[in-house]
Design a protein around this motif. Structure first.
Motif, PDB file in Angstrom:
ATOM      1  N   GLY A  55       0.792  -1.227  -0.063  1.00  0.00           N
ATOM      2  CA  GLY A  55       0.173  -0.071   0.030  1.00  0.00           C
ATOM      3  C   GLY A  55       0.703   1.217   0.110  1.00  0.00           C
ATOM      4  N   GLN A  56       2.026   1.223  -0.217  1.00  0.00           N
ATOM      5  CA  GLN A  56       2.726   2.328  -0.366  1.00  0.00           C
ATOM      6  C   GLN A  56       2.899   3.207  -1.580  1.00  0.00           C
ATOM      7  OE1 GLN A  56       6.874   1.480   1.154  1.00  0.00           O
ATOM      8  NE2 GLN A  56       6.103   0.242   2.800  1.00  0.00           N
ATOM      9  N   ALA A  57       2.527   2.287  -2.830  1.00  0.00           N
ATOM     10  CA  ALA A  57       2.459   2.834  -3.962  1.00  0.00           C
ATOM     11  C   ALA A  57       1.211   2.488  -4.671  1.00  0.00           C
ATOM     12  CB  ALA A  57       3.817   2.602  -4.841  1.00  0.00           C
ATOM     13  N   VAL A  58       1.104   3.154  -5.834  1.00  0.00           N
ATOM     14  CA  VAL A  58      -0.072   2.817  -6.755  1.00  0.00           C
ATOM     15  C   VAL A  58       0.445   1.830  -7.854  1.00  0.00           C
ATOM     16  CG1 VAL A  58      -1.803   3.732  -8.201  1.00  0.00           C
ATOM     17  CG2 VAL A  58      -1.223   5.110  -6.373  1.00  0.00           C
ATOM     18  N   THR A  59       1.527   2.267  -8.273  1.00  0.00           N
ATOM     19  CA  THR A  59       2.278   1.412  -9.240  1.00  0.00           C
ATOM     20  C   THR A  59       3.443   1.758  -9.228  1.00  0.00           C
ATOM     21  OG1 THR A  59       2.061   0.725 -11.558  1.00  0.00           O
ATOM     22  CG2 THR A  59       1.948   3.070 -11.130  1.00  0.00           C
ATOM     23  N   TYR A  60       4.270   0.711 -10.126  1.00  0.00           N
ATOM     24  CA  TYR A  60       5.851   0.874 -10.131  1.00  0.00           C
ATOM     25  C   TYR A  60       6.169   0.632 -11.644  1.00  0.00           C
ATOM     26  CZ  TYR A  60       5.748  -4.278 -10.725  1.00  0.00           C
ATOM     27  OH  TYR A  60       5.593  -5.564 -11.137  1.00  0.00           O
ATOM     28  N   PHE A  61       7.502   1.219 -12.122  1.00  0.00           N
ATOM     29  CA  PHE A  61       8.126   1.068 -13.438  1.00  0.00           C
ATOM     30  C   PHE A  61       9.522   0.345 -13.233  1.00  0.00           C
ATOM     31  CE2 PHE A  61      10.486   2.936 -16.768  1.00  0.00           C
ATOM     32  CZ  PHE A  61       9.753   2.580 -17.974  1.00  0.00           C
ATOM     33  N   CYS A  62       9.561  -0.416 -13.928  1.00  0.00           N
ATOM     34  CA  CYS A  62      11.187  -1.143 -13.899  1.00  0.00           C
ATOM     35  C   CYS A  62      11.805  -0.699 -15.204  1.00  0.00           C
ATOM     36  CB  CYS A  62      11.164  -2.627 -13.670  1.00  0.00           C
ATOM     37  SG  CYS A  62      10.824  -3.082 -11.851  1.00  0.00           S
ATOM     38  N   ASP A  63      12.878  -0.148 -15.387  1.00  0.00           N
ATOM     39  CA  ASP A  63      13.520   0.190 -16.428  1.00  0.00           C
ATOM     40  C   ASP A  63      14.581  -0.700 -16.654  1.00  0.00           C
ATOM     41  OD1 ASP A  63      14.424   1.315 -18.734  1.00  0.00           O
ATOM     42  OD2 ASP A  63      15.418   3.167 -18.051  1.00  0.00           O
ATOM     43  N   ALA A  64      14.753  -1.805 -17.411  1.00  0.00           N
ATOM     44  CA  ALA A  64      15.615  -2.802 -17.248  1.00  0.00           C
ATOM     45  C   ALA A  64      16.857  -2.929 -18.435  1.00  0.00           C
ATOM     46  CB  ALA A  64      14.956  -4.195 -17.338  1.00  0.00           C
ATOM     47  N   ALA A  65      17.831  -3.193 -17.890  1.00  0.00           N
ATOM     48  CA  ALA A  65      18.994  -3.513 -18.991  1.00  0.00           C
ATOM     49  C   ALA A  65      19.614  -4.893 -18.705  1.00  0.00           C
ATOM     50  CB  ALA A  65      19.959  -2.252 -18.548  1.00  0.00           C
ATOM     51  N   PRO A  66      20.445  -5.053 -19.336  1.00  0.00           N
ATOM     52  CA  PRO A  66      20.923  -6.567 -19.166  1.00  0.00           C
ATOM     53  C   PRO A  66      21.339  -6.998 -17.609  1.00  0.00           C
ATOM     54  CG  PRO A  66      21.717  -5.948 -21.206  1.00  0.00           C
ATOM     55  CD  PRO A  66      21.126  -4.479 -20.637  1.00  0.00           C
ATOM     56  N   ASN A  67      22.138  -6.056 -17.266  1.00  0.00           N
ATOM     57  CA  ASN A  67      22.609  -6.478 -15.659  1.00  0.00           C
ATOM     58  C   ASN A  67      22.426  -5.569 -14.619  1.00  0.00           C
ATOM     59  OD1 ASN A  67      24.397  -8.612 -16.978  1.00  0.00           O
ATOM     60  ND2 ASN A  67      25.678  -6.971 -17.674  1.00  0.00           N
ATOM     61  N   THR A  68      21.159  -4.586 -14.898  1.00  0.00           N
ATOM     62  CA  THR A  68      20.551  -3.994 -13.774  1.00  0.00           C
ATOM     63  C   THR A  68      19.286  -3.312 -13.961  1.00  0.00           C
ATOM     64  OG1 THR A  68      21.388  -1.703 -15.044  1.00  0.00           O
ATOM     65  CG2 THR A  68      22.957  -2.759 -13.327  1.00  0.00           C
ATOM     66  N   ALA A  69      18.591  -2.834 -13.350  1.00  0.00           N
ATOM     67  CA  ALA A  69      17.072  -2.344 -13.490  1.00  0.00           C
ATOM     68  C   ALA A  69      17.094  -1.363 -12.574  1.00  0.00           C
ATOM     69  CB  ALA A  69      16.159  -3.402 -13.151  1.00  0.00           C
ATOM     70  N   ARG A  70      16.323  -0.383 -12.780  1.00  0.00           N
ATOM     71  CA  ARG A  70      16.256   0.932 -12.014  1.00  0.00           C
ATOM     72  C   ARG A  70      14.531   0.768 -11.718  1.00  0.00           C
ATOM     73  NH1 ARG A  70      17.546   6.576 -14.827  1.00  0.00           N
ATOM     74  NH2 ARG A  70      15.920   8.035 -13.847  1.00  0.00           N
ATOM     75  N   LEU A  71      14.445   1.228 -10.405  1.00  0.00           N
ATOM     76  CA  LEU A  71      13.030   0.892  -9.998  1.00  0.00           C
ATOM     77  C   LEU A  71      12.382   2.385  -9.639  1.00  0.00           C
ATOM     78  CD1 LEU A  71      10.406  -0.388  -8.781  1.00  0.00           C
ATOM     79  CD2 LEU A  71      11.609  -0.414  -6.681  1.00  0.00           C
ATOM     80  N   SER A  72      11.453   3.097 -10.307  1.00  0.00           N
ATOM     81  CA  SER A  72      10.579   3.943  -9.808  1.00  0.00           C
ATOM     82  C   SER A  72       9.141   3.606  -9.427  1.00  0.00           C
ATOM     83  CB  SER A  72      10.492   4.839 -11.100  1.00  0.00           C
ATOM     84  OG  SER A  72      11.840   5.286 -11.421  1.00  0.00           O
ATOM     85  N   VAL A  73       8.633   4.219  -8.513  1.00  0.00           N
ATOM     86  CA  VAL A  73       7.142   4.081  -8.034  1.00  0.00           C
ATOM     87  C   VAL A  73       6.405   5.328  -8.092  1.00  0.00           C
ATOM     88  CG1 VAL A  73       8.044   2.087  -6.597  1.00  0.00           C
ATOM     89  CG2 VAL A  73       7.629   4.436  -5.646  1.00  0.00           C
ATOM     90  N   TRP A  74       5.073   5.082  -8.098  1.00  0.00           N
ATOM     91  CA  TRP A  74       4.241   6.318  -8.136  1.00  0.00           C
ATOM     92  C   TRP A  74       3.629   5.971  -6.782  1.00  0.00           C
ATOM     93  CZ3 TRP A  74       2.465   9.213 -12.824  1.00  0.00           C
ATOM     94  CH2 TRP A  74       1.423   9.887 -12.227  1.00  0.00           C
ATOM     95  N   PHE A  75       3.778   7.038  -5.948  1.00  0.00           N
ATOM     96  CA  PHE A  75       3.155   7.212  -4.787  1.00  0.00           C
ATOM     97  C   PHE A  75       1.886   7.685  -4.699  1.00  0.00           C
ATOM     98  CE2 PHE A  75       7.940   7.381  -3.699  1.00  0.00           C
ATOM     99  CZ  PHE A  75       7.720   6.227  -2.765  1.00  0.00           C
ATOM    100  N   TYR A  76       1.015   7.671  -3.674  1.00  0.00           N
ATOM    101  CA  TYR A  76      -0.382   8.206  -3.294  1.00  0.00           C
ATOM    102  C   TYR A  76      -0.267   9.544  -3.511  1.00  0.00           C
ATOM    103  CZ  TYR A  76      -2.266   3.435  -2.589  1.00  0.00           C
ATOM    104  OH  TYR A  76      -2.534   2.134  -2.767  1.00  0.00           O
TER     105      TYR A  76
END
Length: 76
Positions: A55-76
């Motif tokens: 319940g901390q966020a509405v949705t999330y987005f992972c921007d993935a590359a071969p060896n890493t991924a960057r997480l961003s979330v949409w808060f309420y």
């Protein structure tokens, strides 16, 4: 000669993937908040789902590359 091509290809792929992650703040521009980097897309997905299910966020987005991924979330 084949080894040189493989090394060049891997190096180029790494540079392109790293550049894509650094130059892709599109998620942030649309209201997402950057959370952090993860070692894989799977780890990023797990973390994103945890934010949403707790319940901390509405949705999330992972921007993935071969060896890493960057997480961003949409808060309420």
């Amino acid at each position: 000669m084949a080894i040189r091509r493989v090394v060049s290809s891997v190096a180029l792929a790494g540079v392109l993937a790293g550049g894509a992650l650094l130059a892709a703040p599109a998620a942030q521009a649309t209201g997402f908040t950057y959370i952090g980097m993860y070692p894989s897309a799977a780890a990023c997905e797990i973390a994103g789902k945890a934010y949403v299910s707790s319940g901390q966020a509405v949705t999330y987005f992972c921007d993935a590359a071969p060896n890493t991924a960057r997480l961003s979330v949409w808060f309420y």
